[in-house]
Write an enzyme that holds these catalytic residues in place. Sequence first.
Site, PDB file in Angstrom:
ATOM      1  N   SER A  94       0.849  -1.197   0.000  1.00  0.00           N
ATOM      2  CA  SER A  94       0.000   0.000   0.000  1.00  0.00           C
ATOM      3  C   SER A  94       0.879   1.238   0.000  1.00  0.00           C
ATOM      4  O   SER A  94       1.546   1.542   0.988  1.00  0.00           O
ATOM      5  CB  SER A  94      -0.908   0.021   1.229  1.00  0.00           C
TER       6      SER A  94
ATOM      7  N   HIS B  43      -0.868  -1.754  -4.200  1.00  0.00           N
ATOM      8  CA  HIS B  43      -2.202  -1.431  -3.649  1.00  0.00           C
ATOM      9  C   HIS B  43      -2.339   0.081  -3.533  1.00  0.00           C
ATOM     10  O   HIS B  43      -1.517   0.745  -2.900  1.00  0.00           O
ATOM     11  CB  HIS B  43      -2.333  -2.113  -2.282  1.00  0.00           C
TER      12      HIS B  43
ATOM     13  N   ASP C 203      -4.804   3.220  -2.528  1.00  0.00           N
ATOM     14  CA  ASP C 203      -5.976   3.556  -1.702  1.00  0.00           C
ATOM     15  C   ASP C 203      -6.586   4.892  -2.118  1.00  0.00           C
ATOM     16  O   ASP C 203      -5.960   5.935  -1.942  1.00  0.00           O
ATOM     17  CB  ASP C 203      -5.556   3.654  -0.230  1.00  0.00           C
TER      18      ASP C 203
ATOM     19  N   MET D  78     -12.283   3.674  -1.408  1.00  0.00           N
ATOM     20  CA  MET D  78     -12.983   4.011  -0.151  1.00  0.00           C
ATOM     21  C   MET D  78     -13.752   5.293  -0.421  1.00  0.00           C
ATOM     22  O   MET D  78     -13.410   6.378   0.064  1.00  0.00           O
ATOM     23  CB  MET D  78     -11.959   4.180   0.985  1.00  0.00           C
TER      24      MET D  78
HETATM   25  C1  DX5 Z   1      -6.386   1.944   5.203  1.00  0.00           C
HETATM   26  C2  DX5 Z   1      -5.882   1.478   3.878  1.00  0.00           C
HETATM   27  C3  DX5 Z   1      -4.705   0.589   3.946  1.00  0.00           C
HETATM   28  C4  DX5 Z   1      -3.492   1.175   4.622  1.00  0.00           C
HETATM   29  C5  DX5 Z   1      -2.824   0.052   5.358  1.00  0.00           C
HETATM   30  O1  DX5 Z   1      -7.637   2.505   5.047  1.00  0.00           O
HETATM   31  O2  DX5 Z   1      -6.898   0.773   3.178  1.00  0.00           O
HETATM   32  O3  DX5 Z   1      -4.376   0.034   2.685  1.00  0.00           O
HETATM   33  O4  DX5 Z   1      -2.564   1.786   3.773  1.00  0.00           O
HETATM   34  O5  DX5 Z   1      -1.784   0.558   6.109  1.00  0.00           O
HETATM   35  P1  DX5 Z   1      -1.056  -0.269   7.244  1.00  0.00           P
HETATM   36  O6  DX5 Z   1      -0.428  -1.481   6.633  1.00  0.00           O
HETATM   37  O7  DX5 Z   1      -0.046   0.707   7.761  1.00  0.00           O
HETATM   38  O8  DX5 Z   1      -2.092  -0.625   8.277  1.00  0.00           O
HETATM   39 ZN    ZN Z   2      -6.346  -0.352   1.316  1.00  0.00          ZN
END
Ligand code: DX5
Ligand code: ZN
Length: 220
Positions: A9, A34, A36, A69
């Site tokens: 991510s 990934h 977001d 999201m």
């Molecule tokens: C949160 C995102 C994740 C985030 C995860 O809403 O969907 O993809 O980047 O981050 P970590 O691995 O730091 O929890």
């Molecule tokens: Zn995510």
Amino acid sequence: MRKFYTCASILSADMRNLWKVSEELEKSGVDILHFDVMDGVFVPNLSFGFPVLEAVNMSTDMFLDVHLMITDPLRYIPQTIKAGADLITFHIESSSDPYETIAAVKNGGAKVGIVIKPGTPYETVLPFMELVDVVLVMTVEPGFGGQSFMKDMLTKVKALRKYIDEKEFPVHIQVDGGISDKTASDAVSAGADMLVVGSYLFKQKHISDGVEKLKRAVYD
Ligand code: DX5
Ligand code: ZN
């Protein structure tokens, strides 16, 4: 142990050097990038959108997994595919009709996944398991990187794994939030085969170190 894919991510990456990050990711053993997307309404945060996705797509050949999201994902499916998404995941809690959204992604030629937030029971997505490529179980409240892994979400992962295997549906189970060398093994044991990793990966000196540590934690 089940084989798993590492999905990096880039929310936690160094945004000053996104193309360098993409280059490093390609060489580091990460399987999937990934991305977001947050709209400040569906989640209490804003991230990045189409121009950045296009730029990432142009700087790498990696498989792009776009996690929407946003309130009305259906409205933005064509643009997301045009910008380079190979997989689009959207939330069942969004206002879009899930059947229409799944169809729109498939018609656009991308893979599709459905996401549940921590408060959403796994049963709500069972009707879609014959239609999707991925089910994403959030292991933190969506919106921010760097939160703690919610271990109780693994009951949902286990239940989905059982259902998918019994029905023999070719669906991947992805988990997102709080994945590290401390939590990855539990997630894969529960049935996940796609791990989204943000802050853990990008706080390592080299991304490849993080990938190796995760693999050791799960397979050794
Ligand atoms: C949160 C995102 C994740 C985030 C995860 O809403 O969907 O993809 O980047 O981050 P970590 O691995 O730091 O929890
Ligand atoms: Zn995510």
